[in-house]
Design a protein around this motif. Structure first.
Motif, mmCIF file in Angstrom:
data_model
loop_
_atom_site.group_PDB
_atom_site.id
_atom_site.type_symbol
_atom_site.label_atom_id
_atom_site.label_comp_id
_atom_site.label_asym_id
_atom_site.label_seq_id
_atom_site.Cartn_x
_atom_site.Cartn_y
_atom_site.Cartn_z
ATOM 1 N N ASP A 185 0.825 -1.215 0.000
ATOM 2 C CA ASP A 185 0.000 0.000 0.000
ATOM 3 C C ASP A 185 0.856 1.262 0.000
ATOM 4 O O ASP A 185 0.489 2.266 -0.595
ATOM 5 N N GLY A 225 -3.714 -5.082 -7.526
ATOM 6 C CA GLY A 225 -4.427 -4.562 -6.367
ATOM 7 C C GLY A 225 -5.817 -4.147 -6.775
ATOM 8 O O GLY A 225 -6.009 -3.564 -7.846
ATOM 9 N N PHE A 226 -6.786 -4.472 -5.922
ATOM 10 C CA PHE A 226 -8.166 -4.100 -6.231
ATOM 11 C C PHE A 226 -8.887 -3.713 -4.950
ATOM 12 O O PHE A 226 -8.473 -4.061 -3.846
ATOM 13 N N ASP A 227 -9.979 -2.960 -5.130
ATOM 14 C CA ASP A 227 -10.736 -2.493 -3.972
ATOM 15 C C ASP A 227 -11.756 -3.549 -3.547
ATOM 16 O O ASP A 227 -11.806 -4.654 -4.115
ATOM 17 N N THR A 240 -13.696 -5.333 -6.139
ATOM 18 C CA THR A 240 -12.785 -6.013 -7.077
ATOM 19 C C THR A 240 -12.386 -5.160 -8.278
ATOM 20 O O THR A 240 -11.878 -5.674 -9.269
ATOM 21 N N VAL A 267 -9.914 -3.064 -10.288
ATOM 22 C CA VAL A 267 -8.452 -3.003 -10.304
ATOM 23 C C VAL A 267 -7.992 -1.556 -10.175
ATOM 24 O O VAL A 267 -8.393 -0.693 -10.963
ATOM 25 N N THR A 268 -7.147 -1.310 -9.178
ATOM 26 C CA THR A 268 -6.575 0.015 -8.956
ATOM 27 C C THR A 268 -5.055 0.008 -9.085
ATOM 28 O O THR A 268 -4.446 1.066 -9.214
ATOM 29 N N ILE A 269 -4.452 -1.183 -9.037
ATOM 30 C CA ILE A 269 -2.993 -1.324 -9.134
ATOM 31 C C ILE A 269 -2.693 -2.493 -10.064
ATOM 32 O O ILE A 269 -3.267 -3.580 -9.917
ATOM 33 N N HIS A 317 -6.754 -1.876 -0.142
ATOM 34 C CA HIS A 317 -6.633 -2.794 -1.284
ATOM 35 C C HIS A 317 -6.547 -4.240 -0.830
ATOM 36 O O HIS A 317 -6.028 -4.535 0.246
ATOM 37 N N HIS A 318 -6.995 -5.118 -1.704
ATOM 38 C CA HIS A 318 -6.683 -6.539 -1.627
ATOM 39 C C HIS A 318 -5.661 -6.769 -2.740
ATOM 40 O O HIS A 318 -5.662 -6.046 -3.740
ATOM 41 N N TYR A 319 -4.832 -7.776 -2.568
ATOM 42 C CA TYR A 319 -3.799 -8.024 -3.568
ATOM 43 C C TYR A 319 -3.754 -9.495 -3.964
ATOM 44 O O TYR A 319 -3.989 -10.380 -3.150
#
Length: 120
Positions: free
Chosen positions: A15, A31-33, A36, A38-40, A113-115
């Motif tokens: 993060d 990485g996603f919120d 789900t 995708v932000t990264i 985020h979840h990764y």
């Protein structure tokens, strides 16, 4: 920052990294919120998957990008478990010949985020 290896990098370190720092990692980082989205999407994963980040960012990961992970082994765990830190052997099958990888699933209920880390 602690060790940034595939096995030991902390979710807080991911993060806190800049995009350039994540791009320099030798494994894929998605990485996603909580929804789900995708932000990264780091440069290593873009290179290995052949997907341009501009086509991946802002879309639902399991529905539009990683459909081969939309199952009980990966996607369902993010729904069922608030906190995850687990490494699993996996075979990627979408848009490629079957490729053996290791996935590291990371989730923290307090993080943004979840990764999914992908080691080929």
């Amino acid at each position: 920052m602690s060790d940034a290896s595939f096995e030991t990098v902390a979710i807080g370190d991911l993060d806190g990294m800049t995009a350039d720092e994540r791009d320099a990692l030798p494994y894929g980082v998605v990485g996603f919120d909580a929804d789900t989205i995708v932000t990264i999407y780091n440069a290593t994963e873009a290179r290995m998957s052949g997907l341009d980040p501009s086509t991946v960012l802002g879309v639902p990961f399991f529905e539009a990008v990683g459909q081969c992970m939309n199952n009980f082994m990966v996607a369902q765990r993010f729904e069922d478990e608030a906190a995850i830190d687990d490494i699993i052997p996996y075979v990627l099958t979408l848009r490629m010949r079957p490729t053996k990888v290791r996935l590291r699933l990371l989730a923290d209920p307090d993080g943004p985020h979840h990764y999914i880390l992908i080691e080929r």
